[in-house]
Design a protein around this motif. Structure first.
Motif, PDB file in Angstrom:
ATOM      1  N   THR A  19     -24.714  17.013 -16.580  1.00 33.13           N
ATOM      2  CA  THR A  19     -23.251  16.915 -16.593  1.00 33.13           C
ATOM      3  C   THR A  19     -22.642  17.927 -15.649  1.00 33.13           C
ATOM      4  O   THR A  19     -21.713  17.634 -14.878  1.00 33.13           O
ATOM      5  CB  THR A  19     -22.726  17.133 -18.011  1.00 33.13           C
ATOM      6  OG1 THR A  19     -23.335  16.170 -18.884  1.00 33.13           O
ATOM      7  CG2 THR A  19     -21.223  16.986 -18.073  1.00 33.13           C
ATOM      8  N   VAL A  20     -23.170  19.161 -15.695  1.00 28.78           N
ATOM      9  CA  VAL A  20     -22.655  20.215 -14.804  1.00 28.78           C
ATOM     10  C   VAL A  20     -22.891  19.843 -13.355  1.00 28.78           C
ATOM     11  O   VAL A  20     -22.042  20.072 -12.478  1.00 28.78           O
ATOM     12  CB  VAL A  20     -23.329  21.565 -15.148  1.00 28.78           C
ATOM     13  CG1 VAL A  20     -22.985  22.611 -14.098  1.00 28.78           C
ATOM     14  CG2 VAL A  20     -22.884  22.052 -16.506  1.00 28.78           C
ATOM     15  N   ASN A  21     -24.024  19.243 -13.068  1.00 29.88           N
ATOM     16  CA  ASN A  21     -24.331  18.831 -11.693  1.00 29.88           C
ATOM     17  C   ASN A  21     -23.359  17.764 -11.226  1.00 29.88           C
ATOM     18  O   ASN A  21     -22.878  17.777 -10.079  1.00 29.88           O
ATOM     19  CB  ASN A  21     -25.772  18.334 -11.654  1.00 29.88           C
ATOM     20  CG  ASN A  21     -26.299  18.241 -10.222  1.00 29.88           C
ATOM     21  OD1 ASN A  21     -25.758  18.873  -9.317  1.00 29.88           O
ATOM     22  ND2 ASN A  21     -27.338  17.441 -10.028  1.00 29.88           N
ATOM     23  N   ASP A  22     -23.054  16.826 -12.156  1.00 32.43           N
ATOM     24  CA  ASP A  22     -22.070  15.790 -11.806  1.00 32.43           C
ATOM     25  C   ASP A  22     -20.725  16.422 -11.536  1.00 32.43           C
ATOM     26  O   ASP A  22     -20.011  16.048 -10.580  1.00 32.43           O
ATOM     27  CB  ASP A  22     -21.960  14.755 -12.932  1.00 32.43           C
ATOM     28  CG  ASP A  22     -23.251  13.947 -13.085  1.00 32.43           C
ATOM     29  OD1 ASP A  22     -24.010  13.872 -12.094  1.00 32.43           O
ATOM     30  OD2 ASP A  22     -23.505  13.418 -14.200  1.00 32.43           O
ATOM     31  N   LEU A  23     -20.326  17.372 -12.367  1.00 30.14           N
ATOM     32  CA  LEU A  23     -19.044  18.064 -12.169  1.00 30.14           C
ATOM     33  C   LEU A  23     -19.040  18.792 -10.839  1.00 30.14           C
ATOM     34  O   LEU A  23     -18.022  18.819 -10.133  1.00 30.14           O
ATOM     35  CB  LEU A  23     -18.807  19.052 -13.311  1.00 30.14           C
ATOM     36  CG  LEU A  23     -18.494  18.441 -14.679  1.00 30.14           C
ATOM     37  CD1 LEU A  23     -18.391  19.534 -15.742  1.00 30.14           C
ATOM     38  CD2 LEU A  23     -17.185  17.649 -14.626  1.00 30.14           C
TER      39      LEU A  23
END
Length: 583
Positions: free
Chosen positions: A416-420
């Protein structure tokens, strides 16, 4: 009074007293002075011999100096220490001085060391050191007489010393004797001789008196008997001479004529001829009648003795045979008893060893039982510990599974953090594009867009690193979980094996306890057997002692039987020498 009128006992006593007086005079006035001079000469020779020994000792040290084994000073020091420790007689010693009269060593008067005695005088004014040096220079050795204190006291006494020169070191070595010591020995010898002389004189006088009585008494008796035998009726006959010898000669002269015939017949009897006939000259012929009765009695006795000798010889031979057989049996019994003693001794040693080993087995079994009980308790504790380990490993395995689940959740969050971060980067690019369109007032917005893009890149890189770490943690957790599961299986197997081992150890403990009881009983029986064997050994040794006594008694009997047989043969030979008149 004529000498022939003096009786024999008085003559014997007079000769004895005169002989003892002459002997005493010779001992007191010749032998004692001679032995005194001889003793003094012996003591002086002994002193010279001792100095020769000391001189040889110094020669050994001088040889060590010559061979280079010792320095001269060290050799002299050792020599003086060696001679200073030597003693002879009671308190006699050696001393050393040089040719200047300086005392180099004196063991009893160390204060004289280093002092010159050249001008010293004794109580009589004699320069004794000068005389010693003069004797040494003249002949190399000699005797010197002077006055000198006795060892251990201030008493002055005459002394004769012997000195000799030791040329390699220019020393004068000497030792001496005290004259009064020799005189005391002479006096002691004189007193001893006097005491023993008086005792010997008294004994000899008593012996002379006794011998005089013994000599004269038989002479008187023989004279009276000879006179009586000469007449056949034993009458009393007197002689004109007053001493015993005269009376004996007169009686024997008269008796010789009457007793010649009896002597010839007695000679025949002495040769063993009992066939002679003795006819008394008269009824008063006591000797003739007695001799006739003696011949008849001897004939009868010889017949009895001859018969007895035959019986004695046969009995002696039979006794000797029986004694030899008894000795042989005793010897055989002794050998058997010795073998029995040896066997019983070996049995006793074996019994002692068996009893000792049984005690060791009993003690070992007791210790094994205690060890088995301890092993059973330790196995029980091990099972409980492994059960506790399995419970804890179950808990750890559960925690590891939870850690894997959490790792997966964290991976999702990282995604999720990578997507953000990607969206933030895209937003930053758009913002930069929009800022490029606006010419004025958009510099701040462009800076913010650049910072957002930089932050997005850093977030993406951090997320990548975290993802990598989480992947490693997941792999490690999975491996840990697998190891935990394998460990749980091993612990389960260990619990089963420990339980089985506990059961086996309990069975072993019961068997060991039973073996310990049996070993204790065996040890008790071994001790009883050892005591019995000791009693048997004592009994066999008693039998051996008794058999030894029997053997000794048999040897004694055999010797006595041999003596008896020899006696029988001698009696038979003696009987054979006599000729008895046949009826």
């Amino acid at each position: 009074m004529r000498l022939t009128d003096v009786n024999t006992s008085t003559k014997i006593m007079g000769i004895s007293v005169l002989t003892l007086a002459l002997t005493a005079g010779a001992v007191l006035f010749y032998l004692l002075p001679f032995f005194s001079d001889l003793l003094m000469e012996d003591r002086l020779n002994r002193s010279s011999n001792l100095v020769e020994v000391a001189w040889s000792l110094l020669g050994d040290y001088a040889e060590d100096v010559r061979m280079g084994r010792l320095s001269e000073d060290e050799a002299k020091r050792r020599a003086m220490v060696r001679l200073g420790g030597l003693r002879f007689g009671q308190d006699n010693y050696f001393w050393i001085n040089d040719f200047d009269g300086v005392m180099l060593m004196h063991p009893l008067l160390p204060q004289l060391k280093g002092k010159s005695l050249l001008n010293d005088q004794d109580e009589q004014g004699k320069y004794y050191m000068r005389e010693m040096l003069e004797a040494a220079r003249t002949s190399g050795e000699g005797y010197v007489e002077y006055i000198w204190p006795k060892p251990g006291s201030l008493e002055l006494a005459p002394k004769i010393s012997y000195v000799k020169v030791f040329q390699p070191w220019n020393w004068l070595v000497g030792c001496g004797i005290y004259v009064d010591d020799v005189q005391r020995e002479v006096a002691a010898m004189r007193n001893t001789v006097i005491i023993f002389g008086l005792i010997a004189m008294a004994g000899l006088l008593a012996l002379a008196y006794f011998m005089a009585g013994m000599i004269t008494g038989p002479i008187v008796q023989a004279t009276d008997a000879a006179g009586q035998l000469a007449e056949g009726a034993l009458p009393e006959v007197h002689s004109e001479r007053r001493d015993e010898s005269g009376r004996l000669l007169a009686a024997m002269s008269s008796m010789a004529r009457a007793q010649r015939e009896m002597a010839e017949k007695a000679e025949a009897i002495s040769r063993g001829d009992l066939s002679v006939e003795v006819v008394p000259r008269s009824e008063q012929d006591v000797l003739g009648q007695a001799l006739a009765r003696m011949i008849e009695s001897l004939r009868a006795q010889m017949g009895e003795i001859s018969d007895g000798v035959g019986v004695l010889a046969a009995s002696a031979a039979e006794i000797a045979s029986l004694v030899n057989q008894l000795a042989a049996n005793a010897a055989q019994t002794s050998v058997s008893v010795e073998e029995t003693v040896t066997t019983v001794e070996e049995l006793r040693q074996t019994s002692h060893m068996a009893a000792s080993k049984a005690d060791e087995v009993s003690n070992s079994a007791r210790r094994n039982a205690e060890i088995a009980v301890s092993g059973q308790s330790a196995t029980r504790d091990a099972v409980l510990g492994m059960l506790d380990i399995r419970a804890k490993m179950d808990s750890i395995s559960q925690s590891a599974h939870e850690l894997i689940d959490n790792t997966r959740t964290a991976q999702d969050i990282i995604d999720t953090v990578n997507d953000l971060a990607d969206q933030s980067n895209l937003l930053a690019v758009n913002a930069a594009i929009e800022a490029a369109r606006v010419e004025h007032g958009a510099e701040g917005f462009a800076v913010v867009a650049a910072e957002m893009r930089s932050l997005a890149e850093e977030s993406k890189q951090g997320a990548a690193r975290v993802r990598k770490l989480l992947a490693q943690m997941r792999v490690s957790s999975e491996r840990t979980t697998q190891a935990m599961e394998s460990g749980l299986d091993a612990v389960s197997q260990g619990v089963q094996q420990a339980t089985a081992a506990g059961t086996a150890i309990q069975s072993l403990a019961e068997n060991i306890s039973a073996n310990a009881q049996a070993a204790t009983q065996i040890a008790m029986v071994g001790r009883q057997q050892r005591e019995g064997v000791d009693q048997v050994l004592e009994a066999v040794q008693s039998i051996r002692d008794a058999n030894t006594q029997n053997s000794q008694a048999a040897d004694s009997l055999r010797q006595e039987a041999a003596n008896l047989e020899i006696l029988g043969r001698r009696l038979k030979d003696m009987v054979a020498r006599y000729t008895v008149r046949k009826a």
